[in-house]
Design an enzyme around this catalytic site. Structure first.
Site, PDB file in Angstrom:
ATOM      1  N   GLY A   1       2.561   2.306  16.117  1.00  0.00           N
ATOM      2  CA  GLY A   1       3.794   2.850  16.171  1.00  0.00           C
ATOM      3  C   GLY A   1       3.706   4.809  16.758  1.00  0.00           C
TER       4      GLY A   1
ATOM      5  N   LYS B   1      -4.658  -3.338   9.440  1.00  0.00           N
ATOM      6  CA  LYS B   1      -3.111  -3.240  10.002  1.00  0.00           C
ATOM      7  C   LYS B   1      -2.586  -4.338  11.357  1.00  0.00           C
ATOM      8  CE  LYS B   1      -1.006   0.584  12.932  1.00  0.00           C
ATOM      9  NZ  LYS B   1       0.795  -0.066  11.654  1.00  0.00           N
TER      10      LYS B   1
ATOM     11  N   ARG C   1       0.713  -1.575  -0.005  1.00  0.00           N
ATOM     12  CA  ARG C   1      -0.020  -0.392  -0.047  1.00  0.00           C
ATOM     13  C   ARG C   1       0.522   1.372  -0.411  1.00  0.00           C
ATOM     14  NH1 ARG C   1      -3.305  -3.432   3.444  1.00  0.00           N
ATOM     15  NH2 ARG C   1      -2.084  -3.759   5.071  1.00  0.00           N
TER      16      ARG C   1
ATOM     17  N   HIS D   1      -7.493   2.254  12.755  1.00  0.00           N
ATOM     18  CA  HIS D   1      -6.702   2.329  11.564  1.00  0.00           C
ATOM     19  C   HIS D   1      -7.389   1.013  10.965  1.00  0.00           C
ATOM     20  CE1 HIS D   1      -3.187   3.970  13.517  1.00  0.00           C
ATOM     21  NE2 HIS D   1      -2.678   3.967  12.309  1.00  0.00           N
TER      22      HIS D   1
HETATM   23  P1  NAD Z   1       1.675  -3.815   2.763  1.00  0.00           P
HETATM   24  O1  NAD Z   1       1.182  -5.542   3.474  1.00  0.00           O
HETATM   25  O2  NAD Z   1       0.541  -3.489   2.154  1.00  0.00           O
HETATM   26  O3  NAD Z   1       2.880  -3.954   1.993  1.00  0.00           O
HETATM   27  C1  NAD Z   1       4.313  -4.704   2.434  1.00  0.00           C
HETATM   28  C2  NAD Z   1       5.300  -4.408   1.540  1.00  0.00           C
HETATM   29  O4  NAD Z   1       6.172  -5.440   1.500  1.00  0.00           O
HETATM   30  C3  NAD Z   1       4.485  -5.537   0.454  1.00  0.00           C
HETATM   31  O5  NAD Z   1       3.843  -5.514  -0.724  1.00  0.00           O
HETATM   32  C4  NAD Z   1       5.675  -6.817   0.891  1.00  0.00           C
HETATM   33  O6  NAD Z   1       5.785  -7.908  -0.474  1.00  0.00           O
HETATM   34  C5  NAD Z   1       6.917  -6.267   0.789  1.00  0.00           C
HETATM   35  N1  NAD Z   1       7.756  -7.013   1.779  1.00  0.00           N
HETATM   36  C6  NAD Z   1       7.784  -7.678   2.545  1.00  0.00           C
HETATM   37  N2  NAD Z   1       8.291  -8.342   2.722  1.00  0.00           N
HETATM   38  C7  NAD Z   1       9.546  -8.595   2.346  1.00  0.00           C
HETATM   39  C8  NAD Z   1      10.214  -8.587   1.587  1.00  0.00           C
HETATM   40  N3  NAD Z   1      11.544  -9.510   2.414  1.00  0.00           N
HETATM   41  N4  NAD Z   1      11.488  -8.300   0.675  1.00  0.00           N
HETATM   42  C9  NAD Z   1      11.129  -7.441  -0.365  1.00  0.00           C
HETATM   43  N5  NAD Z   1       9.292  -6.561   0.560  1.00  0.00           N
HETATM   44  C10 NAD Z   1       9.010  -7.603   1.968  1.00  0.00           C
HETATM   45  O7  NAD Z   1       2.303  -3.119   4.434  1.00  0.00           O
HETATM   46  P2  NAD Z   1       1.646  -1.243   4.573  1.00  0.00           P
HETATM   47  O8  NAD Z   1       0.861  -1.252   4.788  1.00  0.00           O
HETATM   48  O9  NAD Z   1       2.573  -0.590   3.217  1.00  0.00           O
HETATM   49  O10 NAD Z   1       2.634  -0.905   5.268  1.00  0.00           O
HETATM   50  C11 NAD Z   1       3.958  -1.019   5.108  1.00  0.00           C
HETATM   51  C12 NAD Z   1       5.149  -1.107   7.019  1.00  0.00           C
HETATM   52  O11 NAD Z   1       5.092   0.540   6.621  1.00  0.00           O
HETATM   53  C13 NAD Z   1       3.831  -1.637   8.148  1.00  0.00           C
HETATM   54  O12 NAD Z   1       5.200  -1.614   9.362  1.00  0.00           O
HETATM   55  C14 NAD Z   1       3.266  -0.579   8.340  1.00  0.00           C
HETATM   56  O13 NAD Z   1       2.766  -0.070   9.866  1.00  0.00           O
HETATM   57  C15 NAD Z   1       4.715   0.760   7.605  1.00  0.00           C
HETATM   58  N6  NAD Z   1       3.258   2.474   7.845  1.00  0.00           N
HETATM   59  C16 NAD Z   1       4.179   3.158   8.344  1.00  0.00           C
HETATM   60  C17 NAD Z   1       3.522   4.419   7.795  1.00  0.00           C
HETATM   61  C18 NAD Z   1       4.833   5.247   8.622  1.00  0.00           C
HETATM   62  O14 NAD Z   1       4.119   6.672   7.946  1.00  0.00           O
HETATM   63  N7  NAD Z   1       5.539   5.311   8.519  1.00  0.00           N
HETATM   64  C19 NAD Z   1       2.704   4.895   7.287  1.00  0.00           C
HETATM   65  C20 NAD Z   1       1.371   3.546   6.844  1.00  0.00           C
HETATM   66  C21 NAD Z   1       2.789   2.686   7.455  1.00  0.00           C
END
Ligand code: NAD
Length: 268
Positions: free
Chosen positions: A162, A156, A16, A152
């Site tokens: 976090g 999630k 996402r 959320h």
């Molecule tokens: P998501 O599950 O949609 O995306 C995660 C992606 O990482 C997936 O496409 C998955 O295939 C990939 N992935 C997993 N293991 C991998 C690997 N070994 N190598 C390469 N790619 C790999 O999740 P999301 O909603 O995009 O969120 C991802 C992270 O970011 C979560 O920890 C979420 O809590 C965090 N997040 C942080 C913020 C921020 O502002 N810091 C905002 C939104 C989400």
């Protein structure tokens, strides 16, 4: 001569957040999408991006050295990506959440070798809020109880968010408390009177809510409520790109956060 655009490699590009950042880095002036990385079973959807795509960061960095990586994956994947980035001296902006204390120490160790910035919430609004909260808590004083709620989407994986922990830590610190000792995330049954030294953080999950955080100061005869609502993932993506630009000019040494980016903007 116009400044060269900053190359961005997106880690977790099929996710996402990853998709959002790929779109922004392709569209925003000053940035260039330089590569996309995700698990091998998730690469099919990335073929339409007109950039190198791989399941290994090394494969991208072998051909491009002047880039910043942005990682929104999972804690274990982030640590693997940091090991690869260290080999190539590639700065990494980390948005992933859910790290254990031991994993956070690993992030700090990588930050001694390559420029690393980690923030559980990349939004500029949340980070400005975080800067304001300790001042508010101190000005109001101990008669004002602190509570928080976070909402959320149903997918999630971690709770509390976090971001809630990040805001909670800033608030606990302002009162000289340790968040781990004072935080409560569930009240049920005959719980008795609320202890003064407590910060409640309640997690609500459902639908497709991007993220709503509300901080309450509950005092004698009055309540203050501060609420941040993320309308889309774009604000996290814009913050991550701003962090990447800032990080490209930094040296390794300590784990940076969005607070460093905000502080520089205020002093500049
Ligand atoms: P998501 O599950 O949609 O995306 C995660 C992606 O990482 C997936 O496409 C998955 O295939 C990939 N992935 C997993 N293991 C991998 C690997 N070994 N190598 C390469 N790619 C790999 O999740 P999301 O909603 O995009 O969120 C991802 C992270 O970011 C979560 O920890 C979420 O809590 C965090 N997040 C942080 C913020 C921020 O502002 N810091 C905002 C939104 C989400």
């Amino acid at each position: 001569m116009a400044n060269k655009p900053l190359g961005i490699v997106v880690l977790g590009a099929a996710g996402r957040m990853g998709k959002t950042i790929c779109n922004l880095a392709s569209a925003e002036p000053g940035f260039e999408l330089a590569g996309a990385v995700d698990r091998s079973d998730a690469l099919a959807g990335l073929e339409s991006l007109d950039v190198p795509v791989s399941h290994k960061l090394e494969a991208i960095l072998n051909g491009r050295r002047d880039v910043v990586a942005i990682d929104f994956t999972s804690p274990q994947a982030t640590l693997e990506n940091l090991a690869a980035a260290t080999e190539y001296d590639c700065p990494v902006v980390i948005g992933t959440t859910g790290f254990s204390e031991a994993q956070k120490r690993e992030l700090e160790q990588y930050a001694e070798k390559i420029p690393c910035l980690w923030s559980a919430n990349m939004s500029i609004g949340v980070n400005v809020l975080m800067r304001l909260l300790p001042g508010l808590a101190s000005a109001l004083g101990p008669a004002y109880d602190i509570e928080m709620s976070e909402i959320h989407h149903r997918h999630k994986k971690d709770a509390p968010s976090g971001t809630a922990l990040m805001l909670g830590e800033a608030l606990a610190k302002s009162r000289g408390w340790d968040l781990a000792e004072t935080r409560i995330s569930c009240r049920d049954g005959l719980i008795g009177a609320r202890p003064e030294k407590q910060i409640g953080i309640q997690a609500i999950r459902g639908g497709d809510v991007v993220g709503i955080h509300t901080v309450y100061f509950l005092g004698p005869g009055e309540t203050i409520e501060l609420r941040h609502q993320a309308e889309s993932r774009e604000n996290f993506g814009q913050g991550a790109l701003r962090a990447a630009k800032w990080l490209s000019g930094q040296k390794p040494g300590r784990l940076y956060s969005m607070q460093d980016v905000i502080a520089d903007a205020l002093s500049g």
